[in-house]
Enzyme design. Sequence first.
Site, PDB file in Angstrom:
ATOM      1  N   HIS A 116       9.183  16.075   5.401  1.00  0.00           N
ATOM      2  CA  HIS A 116       9.628  17.137   4.495  1.00  0.00           C
ATOM      3  C   HIS A 116       8.578  18.242   4.363  1.00  0.00           C
ATOM      4  O   HIS A 116       7.393  18.061   4.673  1.00  0.00           O
ATOM      5  CB  HIS A 116       9.925  16.551   3.114  1.00  0.00           C
ATOM      6  CG  HIS A 116       8.718  15.915   2.468  1.00  0.00           C
ATOM      7  ND1 HIS A 116       7.723  16.650   1.852  1.00  0.00           N
ATOM      8  CD2 HIS A 116       8.342  14.618   2.362  1.00  0.00           C
ATOM      9  CE1 HIS A 116       6.787  15.841   1.389  1.00  0.00           C
ATOM     10  NE2 HIS A 116       7.142  14.600   1.686  1.00  0.00           N
TER      11      HIS A 116
ATOM     12  N   GLU B  12       9.972   7.278   1.051  1.00  0.00           N
ATOM     13  CA  GLU B  12       8.555   6.971   1.174  1.00  0.00           C
ATOM     14  C   GLU B  12       8.273   5.580   0.617  1.00  0.00           C
ATOM     15  O   GLU B  12       9.094   4.997  -0.106  1.00  0.00           O
ATOM     16  CB  GLU B  12       7.745   8.036   0.401  1.00  0.00           C
ATOM     17  CG  GLU B  12       6.235   7.885   0.429  1.00  0.00           C
ATOM     18  CD  GLU B  12       5.649   7.941   1.823  1.00  0.00           C
ATOM     19  OE1 GLU B  12       5.706   6.894   2.511  1.00  0.00           O
ATOM     20  OE2 GLU B  12       5.120   9.007   2.212  1.00  0.00           O
TER      21      GLU B  12
END
Length: 218
Positions: A11, A84
């Site tokens: 990202h 994550e």
Amino acid sequence: MESTEILLIRHGETPWNALRRLQGHTDIPLNAEGRRQAKALAYALSNEKLDAVYASDLQRAIQTAGEIARLQGVSTRLEAGFRERCFGAFEGQLYSDLPHLHPEAYISWKSGDPDFVFPPGERQGESVRQFHARVISNLRFYAKRHAGQKIAVVAHGGVLECAYREAKQLPLSAPREVTIYNASINRFTLHGDVLQLMQWGDIAHLDADAMDELAPDR
């Protein structure tokens, strides 16, 4: 047996990346620089046909993937399995504060023990072994769904590191040996169950170096 091309993408930058604050499962959006990176990334990929765009269900990944999907004319498919690693009580803390706030846990974390689990915070932390298994099983599952095609998976630094370790067959305890940039393109193929790295850390589409939130040693 057909191979799948996988563009594994981190990202864009967030406010917490810029502050070196640990994010994990905490849902932090992109900052202005991250939004710029996402647009540059999407434009760079606009001449490649992507058959699907997947993203972690955290908004920093969703926002980045959304720019890619928009130019590709497809929808973003969300998958929590690409989140994550969960850092438990470490989430929300500055990296520089961790040795003082959680000295014993910090030492265990930096030792590279793959079975170390972060102390619980708002959420239960994960070990490297748990995290790696989650990421690789999801990556294989969705890549096999698109055999013979090219897909993008927009996720997080830790997810990219899992894929790198798997492709290089590195032990989970080994120190990290690569830089992981925001909005970077990392190219893999999956043939059967074999993940192969083709290109790492492409940020040619960005005007300046993207940020690597973790020091190269871990």
